[in-house]
Design a protein around this motif. Structure first.
Motif, PDB file in Angstrom:
ATOM      1  N   TRP E   7       0.862  -1.335   0.057  1.00  0.00           N
ATOM      2  CA  TRP E   7       0.077  -0.053   0.036  1.00  0.00           C
ATOM      3  C   TRP E   7       0.771   1.167   0.176  1.00  0.00           C
ATOM      4  CZ3 TRP E   7      -3.115   2.647   4.319  1.00  0.00           C
ATOM      5  CH2 TRP E   7      -4.101   3.208   3.725  1.00  0.00           C
ATOM      6  N   PRO E   9       1.701   5.166  -1.482  1.00  0.00           N
ATOM      7  CA  PRO E   9       0.972   5.883  -2.121  1.00  0.00           C
ATOM      8  C   PRO E   9       1.064   6.186  -3.696  1.00  0.00           C
ATOM      9  CG  PRO E   9       1.761   6.899  -0.232  1.00  0.00           C
ATOM     10  CD  PRO E   9       2.354   5.405  -0.460  1.00  0.00           C
ATOM     11  N   GLN E 213     -12.299   3.307  11.888  1.00  0.00           N
ATOM     12  CA  GLN E 213     -11.099   3.645  11.317  1.00  0.00           C
ATOM     13  C   GLN E 213     -10.832   2.827  10.159  1.00  0.00           C
ATOM     14  OE1 GLN E 213     -10.144   6.465  12.074  1.00  0.00           O
ATOM     15  NE2 GLN E 213      -8.131   6.714  10.979  1.00  0.00           N
ATOM     16  N   ILE E 216     -12.557   3.895   6.836  1.00  0.00           N
ATOM     17  CA  ILE E 216     -12.035   5.240   6.220  1.00  0.00           C
ATOM     18  C   ILE E 216     -10.626   4.566   5.348  1.00  0.00           C
ATOM     19  CG2 ILE E 216     -10.342   6.096   7.855  1.00  0.00           C
ATOM     20  CD1 ILE E 216     -13.273   7.763   6.464  1.00  0.00           C
ATOM     21  N   GLU E 217      -9.919   3.876   5.884  1.00  0.00           N
ATOM     22  CA  GLU E 217      -8.668   3.461   5.287  1.00  0.00           C
ATOM     23  C   GLU E 217      -9.055   2.266   4.016  1.00  0.00           C
ATOM     24  OE1 GLU E 217      -6.173   1.159   8.032  1.00  0.00           O
ATOM     25  OE2 GLU E 217      -6.187   2.912   9.379  1.00  0.00           O
ATOM     26  N   GLN E 220     -10.160   5.180   1.620  1.00  0.00           N
ATOM     27  CA  GLN E 220      -9.032   5.680   0.963  1.00  0.00           C
ATOM     28  C   GLN E 220      -8.289   4.935  -0.092  1.00  0.00           C
ATOM     29  OE1 GLN E 220      -7.980   8.538   1.342  1.00  0.00           O
ATOM     30  NE2 GLN E 220      -5.676   8.888   1.271  1.00  0.00           N
ATOM     31  N   ARG E 223     -10.473   4.941  -3.212  1.00  0.00           N
ATOM     32  CA  ARG E 223     -10.212   6.262  -3.932  1.00  0.00           C
ATOM     33  C   ARG E 223      -8.770   6.339  -4.694  1.00  0.00           C
ATOM     34  NH1 ARG E 223     -11.209  10.922   0.441  1.00  0.00           N
ATOM     35  NH2 ARG E 223     -11.726  12.238  -1.371  1.00  0.00           N
ATOM     36  N   ARG E 224      -7.972   5.542  -4.266  1.00  0.00           N
ATOM     37  CA  ARG E 224      -6.602   5.493  -4.829  1.00  0.00           C
ATOM     38  C   ARG E 224      -6.925   4.485  -6.166  1.00  0.00           C
ATOM     39  NH1 ARG E 224      -1.988   4.936  -0.665  1.00  0.00           N
ATOM     40  NH2 ARG E 224      -3.322   6.684   0.085  1.00  0.00           N
ATOM     41  N   LEU E 227      -8.186   6.590  -8.791  1.00  0.00           N
ATOM     42  CA  LEU E 227      -7.531   7.451  -9.226  1.00  0.00           C
ATOM     43  C   LEU E 227      -6.506   6.777 -10.455  1.00  0.00           C
ATOM     44  CD1 LEU E 227      -5.759   9.360  -6.613  1.00  0.00           C
ATOM     45  CD2 LEU E 227      -7.424  10.324  -8.242  1.00  0.00           C
ATOM     46  N   LEU E 283     -19.681   8.990   0.394  1.00  0.00           N
ATOM     47  CA  LEU E 283     -19.440   8.213   1.808  1.00  0.00           C
ATOM     48  C   LEU E 283     -18.397   8.794   2.887  1.00  0.00           C
ATOM     49  CD1 LEU E 283     -18.486   4.666  -0.012  1.00  0.00           C
ATOM     50  CD2 LEU E 283     -20.829   5.417   1.148  1.00  0.00           C
ATOM     51  N   LEU E 284     -17.384   9.494   2.543  1.00  0.00           N
ATOM     52  CA  LEU E 284     -17.019  10.350   3.523  1.00  0.00           C
ATOM     53  C   LEU E 284     -17.712  11.215   4.194  1.00  0.00           C
ATOM     54  CD1 LEU E 284     -13.610  10.405   4.311  1.00  0.00           C
ATOM     55  CD2 LEU E 284     -13.920  12.606   3.124  1.00  0.00           C
TER      56      LEU E 284
END
Lengths: 364, 364, 364, 364, 364
Positions: E7, E9, E213, E216-217, E220, E223-224, E227, E283-284
């Motif tokens: 993982w 970035p 938490q 949310i990970e 994220q 979302r990556r 991208l 969602l966020l």
């Protein structure tokens, strides 16, 4: 408003798709469609009009070339043979027919050799959610062929205008008929937008009165529908723009003028939906500030209570201490004649001054 | 500022629309309009000017072709017969007339055979909210026809300039008259923007002094009005741009020069409204940080009170315990001569040191 | 940094405007301008230069056509007669003159028959805020006319270069003079941007050290100035781009090359201001997280205090109960020899273990 | 990562600028540059290559026109005389030379009469921060002149390829040499992006483990570097696009093909940096939710403690009251045999049921 | 879903890159590829088809020019000699071959002299994450050469269609084969999008039930992947658009028609991914409001408990005070017959009225 099994993130966003690697132009029944298709044929000239409902497409062969305009409307997308037969009779391109049978297509207008092919999405707000119905249209020199999945006959109002001979419809050729149909689809967005506006209104009222988690789910739901809306309205606007702008032999200049009007409506529907999106995100802001306000209110109550009673409890605790009163300096207050009354006087004065301070701070 | 029944999310965003499927060019009275229409006819040349108010449109037939310029201004959109009659006299296109009678149209400029057709929205800030009034304008070789819904006569200032013979207006033909009218509409946006700026200013002041839920509702209201504004100003800019850029036989070059000025104003109005939108979202940020600050303040008070009195209450509780003082090790402090004074000394020292610590942390 | 009466949301955003309906080309003194205007005339050729300050514009008539280049710089916009006179002498278009007298114009470059008309905004950061001064410029075959409102003479550096005969300025014609003036205005943005960057820096430092409501107001103030900046820099870039790109008889090719440089600077100023806007919104994020952090810190203190003292207070309360000690099972602890010491041992052990736990959680 | 004095908001964003009003083409040493410049001259043909380091530029005069290609690389921008001398020898335009000596320029490619002038920024990630080094390049028919500020010689790898005679470089003319240099600069962005990606990774890890204020400052720092990156990569992409697209006599078609590749790399670097920006704002979201979570955790502890001990303390307080036990109805519990044990039974049952409830609510 | 070491970035965002300064067209094995490559050669005409797997590329020399179409598919990118040999046999450009061996390329279509070169990315959702596999394709007059890294043979379905002689594939030349391959790649995005949609669905469900938490990970992470998706789908759309639009001798008009269909699919995939991005940010929002709600709930519990028990504890404290009851005014309540019952009556009445108030406020 939120039903568990229908509320899939991709629902309405992702089109149906064939397995990657399937040869193009392979026709198969549209997903979810079953049973026989209805085929309604309207043949008309300036002076006469005939509406027939056929099941056997072979009767179509004799039709073409009699100087009248033929409009074939097919309801139901499971009868692949019928679609293929129509493709042969009217020389429709196989790639276009494949699109007809794949639901969830992006609106588009494409010229093929002798025909102009359009796909649009008819929007309706039914049973608390936005539904889109795919309408495919082939425009040829003397014919229009339209397809829709099994549902209520969307184009009945056009047929009624044809049979009643109202307006220009009977006199202006196949291009004008195509315009009338597409105009109907574009205008159908307005009642749907109105319903969605009412839904946003209801959510806003809910949030202002008492914000709870359900409001936010309804809002998320509405935002999703606005995404679907945009996905339809944006290319639909482009389709109308192309039809209004680009010259095409099947589309005489005076009909193009009408598409300009149609294009205006498509632009307006799109703008409204974009503004609804901004409003939806504004509602989220209201919601968050509203939660913050409530938290502040709750905390003020807690703080007021604590600030009033903590010092008083301490005072009561002090006079509950067991210092040996034999020693003259130990807690002489306890022996005073007005000690207890004095205690209450202090307590009440304390409460009063606290409340006065909080009122001055604007917390009450 | 927020009145319950007028505050519909879609209000001002959604245009009126006819039922989908209605044949195009079908004229019906504009929504909400009733009663007879006024028709004010101004006929002028360089040397003379006549203002008449007629009710019977048939008097119009004799007017055309006398070398003078005729301006027909219609107030009220309920009299369909009058509109149709004007359409016949001046050969106005039915699609354009349909747009005239449908309120909430997007501003646009469209050439039809012999006329140029414009729709613009006159903005005004009245009774605490933004109102838009639709003005339609047909420009022909020797005439201008304008329509507005029932309201105050928007174009009176132009008529005054005509009758007083001031400026270029009487000498420069129908195109210049059209320019004067559209320029009036474009410039009307500035007082409306100023009023909206004042409103934002008032909201900001409210938020900085004492943020409450009402501010956020007023802010939401203002943002909605900014959406309406943008929906009007954006296409209005485009309309002026087209008129300034594109050559048209009805619009001589020297008049096009004036439209360039008009376009500049439209751009500026749009820019101001976009900046207002950014400022409005900046106000939301201020609001949220302000709420956060207040929460922090409340919590500090609570924490200070608790931190000071909880240990003291514990101490008072300790000396309120009933351990058997027969046993020499049990609570000898209670028998000390200065025990009670010592307790208070400890308590006051504790309070003082706490407060000193909080001051050092910057919480006081 | 925030002065109450000057801090109007629309300040600097909205241009001055005339009452809607005012005939175009109506000249009136610019808002806020009073008193007589100064008029500085520089006449120069390759070999000589003369600087004169006149008050009577009629002396201008004899100037034109002597082969030299004449630059008329007017300071102060209240003397309408002077402006009109200049308009007559140099054949300036009335619409352009109206723009000259209306402050707050959007930067633009417009060709009129024999002249090229530009409006730009000179940016300066004075007295803690961004100020813009409107500079209008007419370029003709052998003259340049410039206007600015009453303030320090912005163009003195150019006049100095002319009189000192440095560089290309004296040899390259009116177009190059216009370039020199506009280049000065474009480059003036950089010191202003630098000052604004320092201001953002100061705000950031304040936020990182101790975030309070004032920081957020200063930040909002800076964002507003960035909006003004963008409103100026965006069209200014376009003006330079047009002058660098479009051929014009008054602008020879080798001067256009210099405008390309000027355009680069304008683009860079715009980019910096856009990046400042991103940084400003980044500061808001820092601010909000910083508030959140502080809230967390406050709440941790409260929680630690409560968690430590609530159980202890309960325990002290227990041993303050008055159960009848005649009954052997009632509170025998009170009679134990080491009861009181035991109580303290438990209390201290409790405090220690709590603190140890909080340290492990990272709350201390 | 954050060093106080280097962390100015505008650092890296604002270019150096000359005082407004300075005549264009005025050469002065670049800001921050001192000392003599190095000048490395490489002369090569297909069969031979010579590398010489000169200090006196007059030796350059004899070079041109011997059929070989000459590449002059200047390191250090303080020696204005050298730059002017080179300008004369190779007929470089003064405006371009001014740009060479002004650091912080926006990347650009501009044709001048006989030369093509490019400015690009070499990116490197050194000492925890992004550095950009300005490289200027003039391409002529048989020469290339490059400039860089004092630092490590950026172009050593190209010189090595030339002397080793590897690849096409020795055979393909000055245009290909220019390509090789620009390609080096474009590709240098990738290691810098990788380092920045690692930095974001480290920040993310820090936030997930234990979010503190320092993370947010590092994040802000990284976002700033991404702004700088975009400011460089966006115009750099455009430069490569122009060189790949536009025909120019100095750039033969087969070299343009190579620039297409270079353009692809520039696009990719830009896309990666844009995605990093989205990721950075995603990190802020994680950070904020993480703070919120922690606040929730802290408040749960406080609430659990209060909910458990407040009722118990009340109960203990009740049995610590001093009601006169002579009255039979006053506090008979105190005299019960199992009163004290009953109290503890109630207390423990209360604690247990509270904890069970909190566990069911998911707070434990 | 989140595995620590994978993982990073930049993972999937940054392409592999060669050291800056490497001469272009230098071939080296693709990163991470090892071992020999497979080479599958399909030679076919309308009537026959032969599939052979060769290891020695020299056999390819005899193939060209026999009137049949040859499709060489290479699996594995470590055998540089093979790639170079193919480059010689089919005259492939060295720059294109370098791209073939560099993984993570941006999709593109580029014409070289006699060939058309395309790079696309095959998307698949495997083992909980999105994978992209680079497919390179050269189209020549009578051949197609494709490359993929070592993995499952992506193009097996096309080979099956060829050997089974289904559809148009055997009859329509090399251009149609290239279309079939690219269409397969474009359509592969839909199952991947569906899987990603399911993932978002799972996250949403998690957030609505119990936000922690980890959600949310995961968000994220998704979302990556979106991208990455956009980075692939955006240029892929462009590739298809170019192939559908631009005329090229290798691409007959009737094949271009098919690419139009392919382009539509690419657009749709892109739109869906953009909508997924909006949904992810929605969602966020849900997540944050959900956290806020929970905090409110926790604080309400705390406040209710405190508000109920603090006054009662104070009252109990009062009656635990030790004022000297010899003085008649000191705490007479303690001696009343119903004092204790009265205390409880007050306490219970207090609790009840508090609870009633909280219920009215909607806190219960």
């Amino acid at each position: 408003m939120v039903e568990d099994d229908s509320w899939v993130p991709g629902a309405g966003l992702l089109k149906d798709y064939q397995d990657p690697g399937t040869p193009p132009g392979t026709l198969s029944a549209a997903e979810g469609e079953t049973g026989p298709s209805r085929m309604i044929v309207v043949s008309y000239g300036a002076d006469d009009v005939a509406v027939r409902e056929w099941t056997d497409p072979s009767a179509l062969d004799g039709l073409r070339g009699d100087g009248r305009i033929h409009w074939v409307h097919v309801i139901g997308l499971a009868d692949v043979a019928l679609v293929e037969r129509l493709g042969t009779v009217f020389s429709l391109h196989p790639l276009a027919l494949e699109d007809v049978l794949t639901l969830g297509q992006r609106p588009k207008a494409e010229p093929f050799d002798d025909t102009l092919f359009c796909i649009v999405q008819y929007l309706a707000y039914r049973r608390q959610s936005l539904e889109k119905t795919q309408l495919s249209l082939f425009l040829g020199a003397e014919f229009v062929v339209t397809f829709q999945p099994r549902a209520d006959d969307l184009l009945a109002p056009i047929r009624d205008r044809l049979t009643q001979g109202r307006g220009r419809l009977r006199h202006k050729g196949a291009g004008y008929l195509a315009y009338a149909i597409l105009d109907l689809v574009v205008d159908a967005a307005f009642p749907a937008l109105e319903a969605l506006g009412d839904q946003l209104d209801a959510i806003e009222e809910g949030i202002l009165e008492k914000p709870d988690q359900e409001d936010i789910e309804n809002l998320q739901c509405a935002r999703r529908e606005l995404l679907v809306l945009r996905q339809v309205l944006w290319p639909q606007r482009e389709v109308m723009g192309r039809l209004a702008r680009e010259e095409h032999e099947l589309m005489p200049d005076d009909v193009r003028l009408y598409f300009r009007d149609c294009y205006d409506h498509a632009v307006q529907a799109l703008e409204v939906s974009e503004n609804f999106r901004e409003m939806a995100s504004g509602l989220l802001d209201i919601y968050l500030t509203s939660l913050s306000h409530r938290l502040n209110d709750v905390m003020k109550v807690l703080t007021i209570i604590s600030t009033v009673f903590m010092p008083l409890s301490f005072l009561a605790g002090v006079y509950g201490m067991n210092f040996d009163r034999q020693q003259p300096l130990n807690m002489p207050e306890l022996g005073w004649r007005y000690g207890y009354l004095g205690f209450w006087a202090v307590a009440i004065a304390g409460i009063a001054s606290m409340l006065w301070m909080f009122r001055r701070k604007g917390w009450l």
